[in-house]
Design a protein around this motif. Structure first.
Motif, PDB file in Angstrom:
ATOM      1  N   LYS A  95     -18.792 -19.267  -1.112  1.00  0.00           N
ATOM      2  CA  LYS A  95     -18.212 -19.330  -1.992  1.00  0.00           C
ATOM      3  C   LYS A  95     -16.870 -19.301  -2.203  1.00  0.00           C
ATOM      4  CE  LYS A  95     -21.708 -16.090  -3.982  1.00  0.00           C
ATOM      5  NZ  LYS A  95     -22.080 -14.840  -4.515  1.00  0.00           N
ATOM      6  N   VAL A  96     -16.173 -19.679  -1.014  1.00  0.00           N
ATOM      7  CA  VAL A  96     -14.704 -19.834  -0.666  1.00  0.00           C
ATOM      8  C   VAL A  96     -14.522 -21.104  -0.014  1.00  0.00           C
ATOM      9  CG1 VAL A  96     -12.744 -18.570  -0.003  1.00  0.00           C
ATOM     10  CG2 VAL A  96     -14.370 -17.058  -0.862  1.00  0.00           C
ATOM     11  N   ALA A  97     -13.782 -22.038  -0.714  1.00  0.00           N
ATOM     12  CA  ALA A  97     -13.590 -23.199  -0.187  1.00  0.00           C
ATOM     13  C   ALA A  97     -12.795 -23.216   1.230  1.00  0.00           C
ATOM     14  CB  ALA A  97     -12.839 -24.125  -1.299  1.00  0.00           C
ATOM     15  N   ALA A 112     -16.648  -6.589   4.721  1.00  0.00           N
ATOM     16  CA  ALA A 112     -16.912  -5.667   3.576  1.00  0.00           C
ATOM     17  C   ALA A 112     -16.203  -5.786   2.251  1.00  0.00           C
ATOM     18  CB  ALA A 112     -17.101  -4.101   4.013  1.00  0.00           C
ATOM     19  N   ALA A 113     -15.068  -5.797   2.775  1.00  0.00           N
ATOM     20  CA  ALA A 113     -13.975  -5.870   1.383  1.00  0.00           C
ATOM     21  C   ALA A 113     -14.175  -7.116   0.669  1.00  0.00           C
ATOM     22  CB  ALA A 113     -12.508  -5.744   1.941  1.00  0.00           C
ATOM     23  N   ALA A 114     -14.337  -8.409   1.462  1.00  0.00           N
ATOM     24  CA  ALA A 114     -14.507  -9.605   0.992  1.00  0.00           C
ATOM     25  C   ALA A 114     -15.909  -9.743   0.147  1.00  0.00           C
ATOM     26  CB  ALA A 114     -14.634 -10.635   2.008  1.00  0.00           C
ATOM     27  N   ASP A 115     -16.951  -9.192   0.868  1.00  0.00           N
ATOM     28  CA  ASP A 115     -18.295  -9.201   0.154  1.00  0.00           C
ATOM     29  C   ASP A 115     -18.106  -8.389  -1.213  1.00  0.00           C
ATOM     30  OD1 ASP A 115     -21.248  -9.329   0.098  1.00  0.00           O
ATOM     31  OD2 ASP A 115     -21.207  -7.411   0.708  1.00  0.00           O
ATOM     32  N   GLN A 153     -16.857 -10.054  -4.052  1.00  0.00           N
ATOM     33  CA  GLN A 153     -17.746 -11.022  -4.454  1.00  0.00           C
ATOM     34  C   GLN A 153     -18.883 -10.621  -4.936  1.00  0.00           C
ATOM     35  OE1 GLN A 153     -17.988 -13.598  -0.974  1.00  0.00           O
ATOM     36  NE2 GLN A 153     -16.976 -15.048  -2.019  1.00  0.00           N
ATOM     37  N   ASN A 154     -19.544  -9.745  -4.473  1.00  0.00           N
ATOM     38  CA  ASN A 154     -20.934  -9.526  -4.876  1.00  0.00           C
ATOM     39  C   ASN A 154     -21.378  -7.959  -5.315  1.00  0.00           C
ATOM     40  OD1 ASN A 154     -21.917 -12.068  -4.044  1.00  0.00           O
ATOM     41  ND2 ASN A 154     -21.352 -11.426  -1.870  1.00  0.00           N
ATOM     42  N   PHE A 155     -20.365  -7.148  -5.231  1.00  0.00           N
ATOM     43  CA  PHE A 155     -20.595  -5.741  -5.616  1.00  0.00           C
ATOM     44  C   PHE A 155     -19.968  -5.555  -7.134  1.00  0.00           C
ATOM     45  CE2 PHE A 155     -20.542  -1.198  -5.522  1.00  0.00           C
ATOM     46  CZ  PHE A 155     -21.693  -0.935  -5.000  1.00  0.00           C
ATOM     47  N   GLY A 171      -5.253 -12.609  -1.739  1.00  0.00           N
ATOM     48  CA  GLY A 171      -5.285 -12.802  -3.105  1.00  0.00           C
ATOM     49  C   GLY A 171      -6.138 -11.872  -4.013  1.00  0.00           C
ATOM     50  N   GLN A 172      -7.402 -11.318  -3.268  1.00  0.00           N
ATOM     51  CA  GLN A 172      -8.175 -10.514  -3.947  1.00  0.00           C
ATOM     52  C   GLN A 172      -8.116  -8.903  -3.975  1.00  0.00           C
ATOM     53  OE1 GLN A 172     -10.618 -12.310  -5.749  1.00  0.00           O
ATOM     54  NE2 GLN A 172      -9.478 -13.955  -4.848  1.00  0.00           N
ATOM     55  N   VAL A 173      -7.638  -8.621  -2.906  1.00  0.00           N
ATOM     56  CA  VAL A 173      -7.282  -7.007  -2.730  1.00  0.00           C
ATOM     57  C   VAL A 173      -6.131  -6.683  -1.915  1.00  0.00           C
ATOM     58  CG1 VAL A 173      -9.775  -6.575  -2.466  1.00  0.00           C
ATOM     59  CG2 VAL A 173      -8.729  -6.983  -0.263  1.00  0.00           C
TER      60      VAL A 173
END
Length: 170
Positions: free
Chosen positions: A16-18, A68-71, A74-76, A103-105
C-alpha cells in the motif's frame, strides 16, 4: 532464526505504499508475530483507549519495531498516537519507505559511536536508507548529536571502521 532473518536481505515491496520496499527477512519475522502484537495491543488499549503506543527495540528488535510501527499505522484501527524509538537499528527499507514512515509517525533512532549494525544492510550498494532523527552518542557516552537526515555524515555515517562491541553498549 534471528541470523537467518538478518541475512535474508532481499527487498520486497511494502504493501500500500508506492515504491516502498523493506528487508524481506525483517518483514517476514514481523509477520510471524503480527497476530500477537495485535492481540496484545487490543488487550492493553481496552483498559487505556487512546494511550500512546511506543514501538521500540534494539538491533533486530529495532527493525521489527520499525515494521510494526508501519503496520500499525496502516492496519490497526486506533486513536492512539504511535512513536518509534530504536537503538542500534539496521536499515529496514529503501528511501521511499523511510520517507513515508517518517510522514506517519515520529521516529527516533539512537546510535552509539562505531556500532556496526546501523551500517547494515549497505545503503548505496543494496538500496537501503535510514529513518531520520538520529541521536548519536559519542565514544565515551554522555555527549549526543542530533542529526535529522537518514544518512548524515555528522553522526554514525561518519565512520568507515566499525565495532561489534559498540553494538552492545545499550
Amino acid at each position: 532464526m534471528n541470523w537467518i532473518s538478518n541475512f535474508d536481505a532481499f527487498r520486497v515491496n511494502y504493501p500500500k505504499v508506492a515504491n516502498a520496499q523493506v528487508h524481506q527477512g525483517f518483514y517476514n519475522a514481523y509477520l510471524g508475530v503480527q497476530s500477537q502484537v495485535y492481540s496484545g495491543l487490543k488487550t492493553a488499549l481496552a483498559s487505556c483507549p487512546g494511550c500512546e503506543i511506543r514501538c521500540t527495540g534494539h538491533s533486530l528488535g529495532a527493525a521489527l519495531a520499525t515494521i510494526a510501527a508501519a503496520d500499525l499505522v496502516q492496519n490497526f484501527k486506533t486513536s492512539s498516537h504511535i512513536t518509534l524509538y530504536n537503538f542500534g537499528s539496521p536499515r529496514v527499507g529503501n528511501q521511499a519507505f523511510a520517507t513515508w514512515l517518517q510522514g506517519q509517525v515520529p521516529t527516533w533512532r539512537m546510535t552509539h559511536w562505531r556500532d556496526i549494525v546501523p551500517h547494515l544492510p549497505l545503503e548505496p550498494v543494496m538500496g537501503y536508507y535510514h529513518l531520520a532523527n538520529e541521536v548519536f552518542e559519542s565514544e565515551t557516552g554522555g555527549n549526543y548529536t542530533q542529526c535529522n537526515g537518514g544518512e548524515d555524515p555528522k553522526c554514525a555515517d561518519q565512520f568507515i571502521v566499525y565495532s561489534t562491541s559498540d553494538h552492545l553498549v545499550w
